[in-house]
Design an enzyme around this catalytic site. Structure first.
Site, PDB file in Angstrom:
ATOM      1  N   ASN A 125       3.333  -0.570  15.662  1.00 47.17           N
ATOM      2  CA  ASN A 125       1.950  -1.030  15.691  1.00 47.17           C
ATOM      3  C   ASN A 125       1.977  -2.532  15.375  1.00 47.17           C
ATOM      4  O   ASN A 125       2.050  -2.916  14.216  1.00 47.17           O
ATOM      5  CB  ASN A 125       1.145  -0.256  14.642  1.00 47.17           C
ATOM      6  CG  ASN A 125      -0.324  -0.306  14.887  1.00 47.17           C
ATOM      7  OD1 ASN A 125      -0.768  -0.678  15.953  1.00 47.17           O
ATOM      8  ND2 ASN A 125      -1.091   0.076  13.892  1.00 47.17           N
ATOM      9  N   HIS A 136       2.272  -6.834   8.113  1.00 47.14           N
ATOM     10  CA  HIS A 136       3.576  -6.296   7.716  1.00 47.14           C
ATOM     11  C   HIS A 136       4.092  -5.368   8.819  1.00 47.14           C
ATOM     12  O   HIS A 136       3.348  -4.543   9.337  1.00 47.14           O
ATOM     13  CB  HIS A 136       3.407  -5.514   6.411  1.00 47.14           C
ATOM     14  CG  HIS A 136       4.685  -5.222   5.712  1.00 47.14           C
ATOM     15  ND1 HIS A 136       4.960  -5.727   4.465  1.00 47.14           N
ATOM     16  CD2 HIS A 136       5.752  -4.477   6.058  1.00 47.14           C
ATOM     17  CE1 HIS A 136       6.150  -5.302   4.075  1.00 47.14           C
ATOM     18  NE2 HIS A 136       6.644  -4.537   5.036  1.00 47.14           N
ATOM     19  N   HIS A 138       5.091  -2.433  10.828  1.00 48.03           N
ATOM     20  CA  HIS A 138       4.878  -1.010  10.606  1.00 48.03           C
ATOM     21  C   HIS A 138       4.584  -0.318  11.930  1.00 48.03           C
ATOM     22  O   HIS A 138       4.410  -0.962  12.955  1.00 48.03           O
ATOM     23  CB  HIS A 138       3.726  -0.769   9.626  1.00 48.03           C
ATOM     24  CG  HIS A 138       2.380  -1.138  10.151  1.00 48.03           C
ATOM     25  ND1 HIS A 138       1.963  -2.440  10.334  1.00 48.03           N
ATOM     26  CD2 HIS A 138       1.346  -0.365  10.551  1.00 48.03           C
ATOM     27  CE1 HIS A 138       0.732  -2.454  10.818  1.00 48.03           C
ATOM     28  NE2 HIS A 138       0.321  -1.195  10.955  1.00 48.03           N
ATOM     29  N   GLN A 140       3.068   3.799  13.520  1.00 43.39           N
ATOM     30  CA  GLN A 140       2.280   4.971  13.198  1.00 43.39           C
ATOM     31  C   GLN A 140       2.884   6.190  13.872  1.00 43.39           C
ATOM     32  O   GLN A 140       3.648   6.081  14.827  1.00 43.39           O
ATOM     33  CB  GLN A 140       0.832   4.793  13.643  1.00 43.39           C
ATOM     34  CG  GLN A 140       0.118   3.714  12.850  1.00 43.39           C
ATOM     35  CD  GLN A 140      -1.370   3.771  13.032  1.00 43.39           C
ATOM     36  OE1 GLN A 140      -1.986   4.804  12.808  1.00 43.39           O
ATOM     37  NE2 GLN A 140      -1.946   2.651  13.442  1.00 43.39           N
TER      38      GLN A 140
END
Length: 173
Positions: A125, A136, A138, A140
């Site tokens: 993402n 940051h 990351h 999902q």
């Protein structure tokens, strides 16, 4: 006009880069999503999920469109790839990538064991173009109670183009 459902206030607004809720908590008075300490990868429930295992059945549609109305049954989780607040999925080392693939496999098994999940999509993402509100690195995990129609279509397209395990059509740089 149909139902309009709004996200919680501020849920879809980009956060300033200095705000990092995906970093480990450093001040207990201002906790983040992650407790103090170090980690290689962190997984936790999305606080603003579009899917939930206890989704209510939607009311009968007030329109005559030829669409299927269904409960938003599933699960949404956030996967933080690293404590490094900058970078991308493609910046992970081979060992970090192997760990991430293991985490995705484990979460897929755990989610499937609920008996409600039939398809799992794990993804990075990143970028305001896809609605990222946190800087940051990351990803999902979206776990669905059905197989989205695009999944079988993608496999059929892949089969028709001759791509297979020996010729995946991509290279890691």
């Amino acid at each position: 006009m149909g139902d309009v459902r709004l996200a919680p206030v501020g849920a879809d607004l980009p956060s300033p880069p200095e705000y990092n809720p995906l970093a480990p908590t450093s001040d207990p008075a201002h906790p983040t999503e992650l407790p103090r300490g170090t980690y290689d990868i962190a997984v936790f429930d999305n606080r603003f999920p579009s899917l939930t295992l206890g989704a209510p059945v939607p009311p009968a549609p007030a329109h005559a469109l030829n669409t299927e109305e269904r409960a938003a049954t599933g699960k949404c989780e956030v996967v933080v790839f690293s404590q490094n607040a900058s970078g991308r999925l493609s910046d992970l080392s081979d060992d970090q990538m192997a760990l991430l693939l293991g985490v995705w496999a484990d979460r897929t098994s755990v989610l499937a064991a609920t008996g409600k999940i039939r398809s799992v999509l794990a993804f990075e993402n990143r970028g305001v173009e896809v609605g990222v509100t946190l800087h940051h690195p990351h990803g999902q995990i979206y776990a669905y109670d059905h197989v989205p129609p695009c999944r079988p279509q993608c496999w059929l397209r892949r089969r028709s183009t001759g791509r297979n395990r020996e010729n995946p059509g991509w290279r890691r740089s």
